[in-house]
Design an enzyme around this catalytic site. Structure first.
Site, short mmCIF file in Angstrom:
data_model
loop_
_atom_site.label_atom_id
_atom_site.label_comp_id
_atom_site.label_asym_id
_atom_site.label_seq_id
_atom_site.Cartn_x
_atom_site.Cartn_y
_atom_site.Cartn_z
N HIS A 177 49.23 43.52 42.96
CA HIS A 177 49.17 42.13 43.80
C HIS A 177 48.61 41.28 42.88
O HIS A 177 47.54 41.45 42.24
CB HIS A 177 48.70 42.51 45.26
CG HIS A 177 47.20 42.75 45.27
ND1 HIS A 177 46.17 41.90 45.41
CD2 HIS A 177 46.36 44.08 45.23
CE1 HIS A 177 45.26 42.36 45.51
NE2 HIS A 177 45.16 43.74 45.45
N ASP A 196 40.33 43.32 41.28
CA ASP A 196 41.33 43.49 42.42
C ASP A 196 42.14 42.01 42.62
O ASP A 196 41.52 41.10 43.31
CB ASP A 196 40.40 43.56 43.91
CG ASP A 196 40.98 43.95 45.00
OD1 ASP A 196 42.24 44.04 44.92
OD2 ASP A 196 40.60 43.74 46.01
N GLU A 234 48.74 40.66 49.36
CA GLU A 234 48.15 41.96 49.73
C GLU A 234 47.03 42.03 50.76
O GLU A 234 46.92 42.73 51.43
CB GLU A 234 48.17 42.76 48.64
CG GLU A 234 47.64 44.32 48.76
CD GLU A 234 46.34 44.69 48.90
OE1 GLU A 234 46.09 45.90 49.04
OE2 GLU A 234 45.41 43.73 48.65
N GLU A 235 46.25 41.10 50.30
CA GLU A 235 44.75 41.10 50.96
C GLU A 235 44.95 40.96 52.57
O GLU A 235 43.85 41.21 53.07
CB GLU A 235 43.89 40.19 50.31
CG GLU A 235 43.60 40.43 48.68
CD GLU A 235 42.68 41.66 48.25
OE1 GLU A 235 42.32 42.45 49.33
OE2 GLU A 235 42.50 42.02 47.39
N ASP A 262 46.28 48.89 41.34
CA ASP A 262 45.51 48.12 41.98
C ASP A 262 44.04 48.61 41.83
O ASP A 262 43.58 49.55 42.28
CB ASP A 262 45.82 47.99 43.58
CG ASP A 262 45.10 47.24 44.35
OD1 ASP A 262 44.21 46.41 43.62
OD2 ASP A 262 45.22 47.12 45.69
N HIS A 340 36.12 41.41 46.37
CA HIS A 340 36.22 40.45 47.66
C HIS A 340 34.98 39.39 47.64
O HIS A 340 34.75 38.83 48.59
CB HIS A 340 36.43 41.10 48.91
CG HIS A 340 37.70 41.97 49.18
ND1 HIS A 340 37.63 43.24 49.75
CD2 HIS A 340 38.78 42.24 48.22
CE1 HIS A 340 38.83 43.84 49.56
NE2 HIS A 340 39.38 43.17 48.67
N1 BES Z 1 42.36 46.84 45.88
C1 BES Z 1 42.22 46.91 47.56
C2 BES Z 1 42.07 48.43 48.00
C3 BES Z 1 40.85 49.43 47.57
C4 BES Z 1 39.62 48.89 47.86
C5 BES Z 1 41.26 50.44 46.83
C6 BES Z 1 38.52 49.79 47.59
C7 BES Z 1 40.20 51.33 46.42
C8 BES Z 1 38.70 50.79 46.91
C9 BES Z 1 43.16 46.23 48.30
O1 BES Z 1 43.26 44.95 47.53
C10 BES Z 1 42.33 45.68 49.62
O2 BES Z 1 41.54 45.03 49.51
N2 BES Z 1 42.79 46.55 50.54
C11 BES Z 1 42.50 46.33 52.03
C12 BES Z 1 43.25 46.78 52.93
C13 BES Z 1 44.65 45.91 53.15
C14 BES Z 1 45.81 46.84 53.75
C15 BES Z 1 44.41 44.66 53.76
C16 BES Z 1 41.07 46.71 51.98
O3 BES Z 1 40.59 47.69 51.43
O4 BES Z 1 40.36 46.36 52.99
ZN ZN Z 2 41.47 43.81 47.70
#
Ligand code: BES
Ligand code: ZN
Length: 378
Positions: A177, A196, A234-235, A262, A340
């Site tokens: 993403h 990320d 994606e976020e 990712d 983030h």
């Molecule tokens: N890269 C993250 C997912 C992640 C976070 C993997 C920490 C491993 C460790 C992804 O970009 C993300 O932030 N995903 C969100 C969920 C999404 C469905 C909104 C998250 O993890 O809060």
């Molecule tokens: Zn993220």
């Protein structure tokens, strides 16, 4: 009364200037069997509280999630049980250019944010698209195309398609993403998003560059179709990839493998460097194939791990019944804690580690590109 009118006035101004978040409602799927409907502005407070969801507002018709999707929705394929293209894979791996990866990530993280609703997020997509055009220039359209996939917001997803020469209906997707997000105030604060998911983006970009340079430009072509996807939003709950895979499903496209990158750059403990192989919301048969690739081509091992929720775009593939796998920088508990925030910067990342992920992508596309998919009937 005066106070009440004042508050109403302020709310009206906020609605006019900030717009839809205060009026539009979103449908969020929290788990395998729970959905809630909330005003858009509440999404952010949920994320800040650590509540995980995917935003299915535009796709409420899709079936519920399944933690072990292969048991229900996903067709199981017989993936290669041995690697059989080690010479060509090794040639590509030998030419991984970490300096080029560094330069790409430096540029990509120089956008103030890549938040999907922002003007910056649109500009970063334009830069990425141009970069892909440069990498792939010189190839005829019947071999490779680069397309924008538009959404209901400004930042578009990008789809690079390498048309299969014999079985073009069998599609292999390498995903990552492009958007980033600052969880405190996404529209105001910086979000370099180096790990990320700038890291996954440059991981896939480098694999694409090598594939074009040492394979496609040498007159070779895959039998199956190979695609690189750079998803938007994606976020915000997998919005971009849900649009893409739901569209593919509606068009009856046959994605036979989707592999997500990712967060590919952070190494907490260099003494125990490894990659994390995610085993929930992914497809076991494909994950087993990825193990084979890691064992054959990487200089570090894998550790199996779980996110605990559909944590990235592979979730959009499995939700639509397509087999998917996800390799992350390490086991879940050792991934970067800087994501983030303004601290998700490139100086905290290892380009050697990112190069290991690039090997997975190269190995996967070469080994799967010519593979004849046989559906396993139980
Ligand atoms: N890269 C993250 C997912 C992640 C976070 C993997 C920490 C491993 C460790 C992804 O970009 C993300 O932030 N995903 C969100 C969920 C999404 C469905 C909104 C998250 O993890 O809060
Ligand atoms: Zn993220």
């Amino acid at each position: 009364m005066k106070l009440f009118s004042f508050i109403t006035f302020i709310l009206t101004i906020v609605q006019v200037t900030v717009g839809l978040p205060f009026v539009s409602r979103r449908v969020l799927q929290l788990s395998e069997d729970t959905t809630i409907t909330v005003p858009e502005y509440e999404k952010l407070s949920l994320l800040r509280k650590g509540v995980r969801f995917i935003d299915i507002t535009e796709h409420v018709e899709l079936p519920f999630f399944n933690k072990r999707p292969e048991n229900k929705v996903v067709p199981t394929y017989k993936y290669p049980a041995l690697v059989s293209n080690d010479q060509i894979v090794q040639k590509l791996i030998d030419n991984i250019d970490k300096h080029s990866m560094y330069d790409n990530l430096a540029k990509f993280t120089s956008f103030y944010t890549r938040y999907y609703k922002s003007e910056y997020g649109y500009q970063s997509a334009q830069w990425l698209e141009q970069k892909i055009q440069n990498i792939t220039s010189g190839l005829p359209e019947k071999v490779l195309t680069v397309e924008r996939f538009s959404h209901n917001w400004k930042q578009y997803s990008i789809i690079v398609k390498i048309e299969g020469s014999e079985t073009p209906d069998d599609i292999i997707v390498m995903g990552s993403h492009q958007d980033s997000m600052n969880l405190i105030l996404p529209s105001v604060l910086a979000a370099p998003g180096a790990d990320d998911d700038g890291s996954g983006t440059v991981t896939n970009l480098e694999a694409l560059r090598l594939y074009v340079e040492y394979f496609l430009k040498k007159g070779q072509r895959p039998k199956n179709t190979v695609e690189f996807h750079f998803y938007s939003a994606e976020e915000a709950g997998l919005l971009g990839s849900l649009d893409v895979f739901t569209h593919y499903s509606t068009e009856n496209k046959r994605v036979v493998a989707m592999l997500q990158q990712d967060m590919t750059g952070y190494v907490q403990d260099p003494k125990y460097e490894h990659v994390g192989l995610v085993t929930d919301y992914t497809t076991e048969a494909l994950t087993n194939f990825v193990k084979l690739i890691i064992d054959a081509y990487l200089s570090i091992p894998y550790i199996e791990t779980e996110c605990g929720y559909a944590c990235s775009d592979h979730g959009s593939a499995t939700k639509n019944g397509f087999p998917a796998a996800f390799v992350i920088e390490s086991e879940f508990s050792k991934t970067s804690k800087y994501i983030h925030t303004t601290m998700d910067t490139l100086d905290r990342l290892s380009f050697d580690h990112m190069a290991e992920h690039t090997k997975i992508v190269i190995g996967s596309i070469i080994e799967l590109g010519d593979w004849k998919f046989a559906e396993l009937k139980n």
